[in-house]
Write an enzyme that holds these catalytic residues in place. Structure first.
Site, short mmCIF file in Angstrom:
data_model
loop_
_atom_site.label_atom_id
_atom_site.label_comp_id
_atom_site.label_asym_id
_atom_site.label_seq_id
_atom_site.Cartn_x
_atom_site.Cartn_y
_atom_site.Cartn_z
N ARG A 122 -8.71 48.03 -43.31
CA ARG A 122 -9.14 49.45 -43.38
C ARG A 122 -8.55 50.20 -44.57
O ARG A 122 -8.42 51.42 -44.56
CB ARG A 122 -8.83 50.19 -42.08
N LYS A 144 -14.88 55.13 -57.48
CA LYS A 144 -16.17 54.60 -57.00
C LYS A 144 -16.06 53.08 -56.98
O LYS A 144 -15.74 52.47 -58.01
CB LYS A 144 -17.31 55.02 -57.92
N GLU A 186 -20.75 54.84 -72.86
CA GLU A 186 -20.11 55.73 -71.88
C GLU A 186 -19.21 56.75 -72.58
O GLU A 186 -19.02 57.85 -72.09
CB GLU A 186 -19.29 54.92 -70.87
N LYS A 228 -13.08 62.72 -67.42
CA LYS A 228 -13.45 62.15 -66.11
C LYS A 228 -12.47 62.63 -65.04
O LYS A 228 -12.88 62.99 -63.93
CB LYS A 228 -13.47 60.62 -66.18
N GLU A 238 -18.86 63.48 -55.36
CA GLU A 238 -20.15 63.77 -56.00
C GLU A 238 -21.06 64.65 -55.15
O GLU A 238 -22.21 64.33 -54.87
CB GLU A 238 -20.86 62.46 -56.35
N ARG A 242 -19.77 66.08 -60.28
CA ARG A 242 -19.54 64.68 -60.65
C ARG A 242 -20.83 64.00 -61.10
O ARG A 242 -20.80 63.05 -61.88
CB ARG A 242 -18.88 63.90 -59.49
N ASN A 246 -23.39 61.04 -64.55
CA ASN A 246 -24.55 60.14 -64.51
C ASN A 246 -25.57 60.47 -65.60
O ASN A 246 -26.70 60.00 -65.54
CB ASN A 246 -25.23 60.22 -63.14
N HIS A 249 -28.00 57.87 -66.68
CA HIS A 249 -27.94 56.75 -65.73
C HIS A 249 -29.22 56.56 -64.92
O HIS A 249 -29.48 55.45 -64.47
CB HIS A 249 -26.75 56.91 -64.79
N HIS A 253 -30.58 52.95 -64.86
CA HIS A 253 -30.70 52.11 -63.66
C HIS A 253 -32.11 51.52 -63.55
O HIS A 253 -32.28 50.37 -63.14
CB HIS A 253 -30.32 52.89 -62.40
N HIS A 267 -25.11 47.32 -69.18
CA HIS A 267 -25.10 48.64 -68.56
C HIS A 267 -24.87 49.77 -69.58
O HIS A 267 -25.62 50.75 -69.62
CB HIS A 267 -24.05 48.70 -67.44
N1 GLY Z 1 -19.56 56.45 -63.28
C1 GLY Z 1 -19.85 57.70 -62.72
C2 GLY Z 1 -18.81 58.19 -61.78
O1 GLY Z 1 -17.75 57.61 -61.66
O2 GLY Z 1 -19.03 59.17 -61.12
#
Ligand code: GLY
Length: 371
Positions: A122, A144, A186, A228, A238, A242, A246, A249, A253, A267
């Site tokens: 957990r 993430k 990025e 960041k 998010e 946040r 993206n 993105h 994607h 990517h």
């Molecule tokens: N890569 C986008 C984020 O970490 O929110």
């Protein structure tokens, strides 16, 4: 010499240490995170061959023993199969709640190992030691974690913050130029989404950075991590801001899905192309000036990275099919896609108010340029 960026998240706060040659200090930095004298490292075969000995020797010098699991490199490793192998290996290694797991690699390893740490007993603590530019400026920071599903990228995962990030820019020297430039997609993203002066700086210093200038690399990684860290501290899960991270993105994607998550498009390359398409869409909507998308493309072109659909080898689906792939994005609510649009360089915002015909038109024109 190292710099530190703090990620301020209450009792889940942590530091990002960054600098050249930092791997040599990994024993002391990781040792400070655990009372135990053993850690479990998960890495991939490419990173293991180049850098694992440096990491284990640094740990040894600090009196910390280590065991390691070496997984195959590549996006295919972010799967149920390797998640299960990782979790079972950590259990076999008797990793306990107070232990620290080390994710040593690029974005694939960081995402997979972070998720394994999130669900093991957990939740156990883990340290990110990112070895790619993409992981150092983005995926290792912010908690993430995920694996991919046949339905799409990163669809199975959890928010689970690391307890430390250790970014040694020295290891970036072993990246192929293509992998380095993919990570640069990025880096550019940060300037485009929220810091016009950083984008100016990248226009000036990007070529030196790509050529191996270590000070420029440290500055770029530091500014990216600061941005960041600020955004994650404001909106960890998010719910709002946040999503700005993206930028590019949603397009990316869809392109990754269309190219089968293969070597045809990395990517970060998809992010760079996606940023250019997001600016083109913003200009067509009258949100930003026509010069902005041209400036974005000119910089990506000067860096020699992929910047348009014409740079993707092989067949691509139609614009309508690409748009349909965007609908699988995690940010879709009630069938409406969240887009990150821009009022100018350094001024991005989130909106669901983007007419589909404009996006399809941008994609049609981009596909037409493939000849
Ligand atoms: N890569 C986008 C984020 O970490 O929110």
């Amino acid at each position: 010499m190292s710099d530190t960026v703090h990620v301020s998240l209450g009792d889940r706060s942590y530091d990002i240490h960054l600098g050249d040659g930092l791997l040599a200090q990994a024993g002391d930095l990781i040792g400070a995170q655990t009372a135990r004298s053993k850690v479990a490292i998960v890495t991939d075969a490419t990173v293991a061959k180049l850098h694992l000995q440096d990491l284990t020797q640094a740990l040894d010098r600090a009196g910390i023993a280590s065991s390691h699991l070496i997984l195959p490199p590549g996006e295919g490793t972010k799967s149920w199969q390797y998640l299960s192998q990782t979790v079972e290996w950590l259990l076999a290694e008797k990793v306990e709640r107070n232990d620290v797991v080390v994710a040593f690699g690029g974005g694939v390893i960081g995402d997979l190992v972070g998720f394994a740490a999130a669900i093991l007993r957990r939740g156990v603590r883990y340290v990110q030691v990112p070895t790619s530019l993409l992981a150092q400026v983005d995926s290792s920071v912010g908690g993430k974690t995920a694996i991919n599903s046949p339905f799409g990228k990163n669809l199975v995962g959890a928010f689970h913050q690391p307890c430390l990030v250790l970014a040694d820019v020295g290891v970036l020297g072993t990246l192929t130029p293509r992998d380095f430039l993919a990570g640069y997609g990025e880096v550019v993203k940060y300037g485009l989404l929220g810091d016009a002066s950083f984008f100016d700086w990248l226009e000036e210093n990007g070529p030196d950075l790509a050529a191996g200038d270590v000070d420029a690399r440290i500055q770029a990684v530091k500014r990216s991590c600061q941005m960041k860290a600020d955004i994650v501290a404001r909106d960890e899960t998010e719910q709002g801001d946040r999503a700005l991270l993206n930028l590019g993105h949603t397009f990316c994607h869809a392109l990754e899905a269309a190219t089968g998550y293969s070597d045809r498009l990395l990517h970060g390359e998809g992010v760079a192309i996606g940023c250019a398409l997001a600016f083109e869409t913003s200009a067509r909507l009258g949100l930003c000036s026509q010069e902005d998308p041209s400036r974005v493309r000119a910089h990506l072109d000067a860096m020699g990275t992929k910047m348009t659909l014409a740079d993707i080898p092989g067949d691509l689906p139609t614009a309508a099919d690409l748009f349909a792939l965007m609908g699988q994005d995690k940010k879709v609510v009630d069938g409406q896609i969240a887009f990150i649009m821009a009022r100018g360089i350094g001024d991005a915002f989130v909106t669901r108010d983007v007419p589909s015909d404009v996006v399809v038109g941008v994609l049609e024109d981009a596909l037409a340029q493939r000849g």
